[in-house]
Design an enzyme around this catalytic site. Sequence first.
Site, PDB file in Angstrom:
ATOM      1  N   THR A   1      -5.780 -17.339  -7.424  1.00 48.79           N
ATOM      2  CA  THR A   1      -6.324 -17.075  -9.006  1.00 48.79           C
ATOM      3  C   THR A   1      -7.128 -18.622  -9.404  1.00 48.79           C
ATOM      4  OG1 THR A   1      -5.035 -15.230  -9.241  1.00 48.79           O
ATOM      5  CG2 THR A   1      -5.573 -16.861 -11.500  1.00 48.79           C
TER       6      THR A   1
ATOM      7  N   CYS B   1       0.601  -1.038  -0.423  1.00 45.71           N
ATOM      8  CA  CYS B   1       0.434  -0.101   0.042  1.00 45.71           C
ATOM      9  C   CYS B   1       1.358   1.241  -0.392  1.00 45.71           C
ATOM     10  CB  CYS B   1      -0.887   0.061   1.366  1.00 45.71           C
ATOM     11  SG  CYS B   1      -1.506  -1.491   1.560  1.00 45.71           S
TER      12      CYS B   1
END
Length: 306
Positions: free
Chosen positions: A268, A131
């Site tokens: 994924t 972040c």
Amino acid sequence: MPNVDMSVTLAGMTMKNPICVASGTYGFGREYGQFYDLSELGGICAKGLTLHRREGNPAPRIAETPMGILNSVGLQNPGVDAFIAEELPFLRQYDVKVIANISGNTPEEYGIMCEKLSEAGVDMIEVNISCPNVKAGGLAYGTRPELAAEVTQVAKAHAGKVPVMVKLSPNVTDITEIARAVEDGGADAVSLINTLRGMRIDVNTHRPILKMNTGGMSGPAVLPVAVRMVWEVSQAVKIPILGMGGVSRGEDAAQLMLAGATAVAVGTAMFADPFAPLKVRDELSHIAAKQGLERVAQLTGGVKPW
């Protein structure tokens, strides 16, 4: 099933098997819970949380790539308080370790979230340092050792007895430098890799396919990068590793464990097959049994470099 002990211990947290689901790919488990009992998993890394609710980035924010996807979802989530009130009680119905993933723009935000989650009783906190730090001009915590160490120290100071695992970004020159920094900052474990930055362009419109121009790449194509980085980090630090990146088969999980991971996260792959984590677990068990191992944990760090 083969007679192999599948339990592993990650930073003092014992899981019935080494298979977790990666943050951001599993929501809070409600949708996947319609397919199978969530207690089948070793751990659930919940969707990334921020201090306050976030709507995320504008669409399009997901695009396919060869052997993977790009995403720039932008941390859409209900906020840490809503997670504690609504999602944690749901997850606590199951015999599975709950790992809360957090993202913040300042060290103070990380501290507040760690305090709240520690009091709420999660099993582990995964600190996302990919972040931007608003106080450092938007530079990601995970790209500078001193920033990574600072946020780790704050998280540890506010997490009480809950272990803190720091999620490392692969988008750096030397991931071992960051790993050492968070270990020195008090991290109990590290998880890696986060997504690789990528981009796709529509050749007809000349526009990037994602509205945010770039995104994080995940999927089978990133597995060799993940294996290499887990191997490097395992030699650089003494704390345990949760390995992830491109895992869709038991053999993939075994590679990450041989490289040094104590446990492995599937992400994924679940978009194509919701049952992927259970298949990976069972295939891993058969690999361990075929090699005559009594415990799957014996795979960890077993690579024999030339």
